[in-house]
Design a protein around this motif. Structure first.
Motif, PDB file in Angstrom:
ATOM      1  N   LEU A  26       3.377 -10.914   0.198  1.00 11.53           N
ATOM      2  CA  LEU A  26       3.053  -9.990   1.291  1.00 11.53           C
ATOM      3  C   LEU A  26       3.386 -10.626   2.639  1.00 11.53           C
ATOM      4  N   VAL A  27       3.031 -11.893   2.815  1.00 11.89           N
ATOM      5  CA  VAL A  27       3.337 -12.579   4.071  1.00 11.89           C
ATOM      6  C   VAL A  27       4.846 -12.653   4.289  1.00 11.89           C
ATOM      7  N   ILE A  28       5.596 -12.949   3.244  1.00 12.81           N
ATOM      8  CA  ILE A  28       7.059 -13.029   3.357  1.00 12.81           C
ATOM      9  C   ILE A  28       7.637 -11.669   3.746  1.00 12.81           C
ATOM     10  N   PRO A  79      -0.322  -4.734  11.772  1.00  8.77           N
ATOM     11  CA  PRO A  79      -0.765  -3.329  11.742  1.00  8.77           C
ATOM     12  C   PRO A  79      -1.159  -2.900  10.315  1.00  8.77           C
ATOM     13  N   PRO A  80      -2.330  -2.282  10.161  1.00 12.42           N
ATOM     14  CA  PRO A  80      -2.840  -1.938   8.828  1.00 12.42           C
ATOM     15  C   PRO A  80      -1.923  -1.017   8.023  1.00 12.42           C
ATOM     16  N   GLU A  81      -1.235  -0.093   8.689  1.00 12.18           N
ATOM     17  CA  GLU A  81      -0.373   0.832   7.941  1.00 12.18           C
ATOM     18  C   GLU A  81       0.842   0.097   7.357  1.00 12.18           C
ATOM     19  N   ILE A  82       1.337  -0.902   8.079  1.00  6.74           N
ATOM     20  CA  ILE A  82       2.475  -1.677   7.562  1.00  6.74           C
ATOM     21  C   ILE A  82       2.020  -2.556   6.396  1.00  6.74           C
ATOM     22  N   VAL A  83       0.835  -3.159   6.533  1.00  5.31           N
ATOM     23  CA  VAL A  83       0.292  -3.990   5.446  1.00  5.31           C
ATOM     24  C   VAL A  83       0.059  -3.136   4.208  1.00  5.31           C
ATOM     25  N   HIS A  86       3.374  -2.355   2.432  1.00  6.34           N
ATOM     26  CA  HIS A  86       3.914  -3.478   1.671  1.00  6.34           C
ATOM     27  C   HIS A  86       3.043  -3.821   0.454  1.00  6.34           C
ATOM     28  N   ARG A  87       1.736  -3.686   0.573  1.00 10.54           N
ATOM     29  CA  ARG A  87       0.854  -3.941  -0.582  1.00 10.54           C
ATOM     30  C   ARG A  87       1.136  -2.939  -1.700  1.00 10.54           C
ATOM     31  N   ALA A  88       1.324  -1.693  -1.332  1.00 10.73           N
ATOM     32  CA  ALA A  88       1.622  -0.671  -2.345  1.00 10.73           C
ATOM     33  C   ALA A  88       2.941  -0.975  -3.045  1.00 10.73           C
TER      34      ALA A  88
END
Length: 117
Positions: A26-28, A79-83, A86-88
């Motif tokens: 996720l960080v990458i 930003p929470p929507e970007i995280v 990417h998590r999904a």
């Protein structure tokens, strides 16, 4: 695996090491995303630079704590929507629900074990 037919495939968790691996991925992904503020990208770079700088306290625990805290803060400040996006993508959510395989009694082969020298 639990035998709960209502359990979603996307809710299965792999464990401690799988969570660490997913967090690093996720960080990458967030570092490569242009929508993330470049100033925020200094946090993971700084935590990796801390590993190269000679330690003030000898031991691996301070390194692990600083790197873990830095990566956690980076994800929290993004930003929470970007995280969430990417998590999904990393979870690879599959549509559908968990079902146990159907076993047909005619396919079961019954036998006995004999231990012969």
């Amino acid at each position: 695996m639990p035998k709960d037919p209502k359990r979603s495939l996307s809710s299965y968790r792999g464990g401690f090491f799988s969570d660490i691996s997913n967090h690093i991925k996720l960080v990458i992904r967030l570092m490569a995303d242009r929508r993330v503020n470049p100033v925020l990208k200094i946090i993971p770079i700084g935590t990796l630079a801390y590993l190269v700088i000679p330690d003030l306290i000898i031991g691996p625990f301070d390194d692990a704590a600083i790197v873990g805290l830095g990566l956690y803060m980076f994800v929290e400040f993004c930003p929470p929507e970007i995280v969430a996006e990417h998590r999904a993508a990393l979870e690879g959510t599959l549509p559908g629900e968990w079902r146990d395989p159907q076993i047909d009694e005619e396919d079961v082969v019954d036998g006995e074990f004999r231990d012969e020298p």
